[in-house]
Design a protein around this motif. Sequence first.
Motif: not given
Length: 306
Positions: A101-121
């Motif tokens: 499958g596919c892994w993704n590194v996401h810059a937030s503690l999901l499910p908070r701040w899904r989407g394009a600008a999690p760091i700034q938000r």
Amino acid sequence: MRIVFAGTPAFAVPSLRAAHAYNEVIAVYTQPDRPAGRGRGLTPPPVKLEAIQRGIPVLQPETLKRRESQDALRAMEPDLLVVVAYGLILPRAVLEIPRFGCWNVHASLLPRWRGAAPIQRAIEAGDTETGVCLMQMEAGLDTGPVLLAQTTPIGPEETGGQLHDRLAELGAGVLADGLALRRADVRPVPWVQPEAGVTYAHKLDKHEAHLDWNQPATVLARKVRAFEPWPVAEAVVAGERLRIRGAVALDLPHAFAPGTLLAASKQGLDIACGEGALRLRVIQREGGKAITAADYLNARRDLATP
């Protein structure tokens, strides 16, 4: 493992290094070169430059929705596709190609701040902590089960750029941990994201950069931090439009109209807000570089107060 890496901006570079260090990265997908800079010349993405330096083949399709792009990926017989800030939507057909499958590194503690600008938000909202997640991708927007996560506090004066750099390295570490487990044939136990606590980090837009002095100073100070180094907060101060590169909120009661210059000294320019005052400490004049308030007042002696 045969790994294909998909990423574009500088945030993804540490993760590419982590994937390449202990595994066989057989190809890198990144977005096409785009015009940038004053000359608007075509500029390669940071991930492309890193891949070329390491001798990894680079592919730059405009989309992965076309059959020929999917067939090219399928022909590589990847075990895993690692996605870090790639910027293109992966169709379900692509998600089903890699063996694991596919892994993704996401810059937030999901499910908070899904989407394009999690760091700034996260900074803009006043969050005191954030982190990175290694997620198993599915068709939804950042909705997949989380494999590993790492939490970190947000500093009281940390900017979007500073947090971006820290999370890029933290994300690379989490990815390395996940790949080490995968190579040892140990599967991280995924946990399904709860519906409670879901928030969306909408893409940043330059129109958001203008500061509204009617807002509380604490809100404006967070915006200044979040929007540094892009899109950079801006406001009209003493008749001049300035970019605000550094500011702090003051718990300063006053009876002045929002936007009034309350004081100007080498410590900063204090501007009346809807609640409290915002002290501008680092500013940038049109066409100039970022300077301290003290340097600004040397050119605007008409503003100085004792």
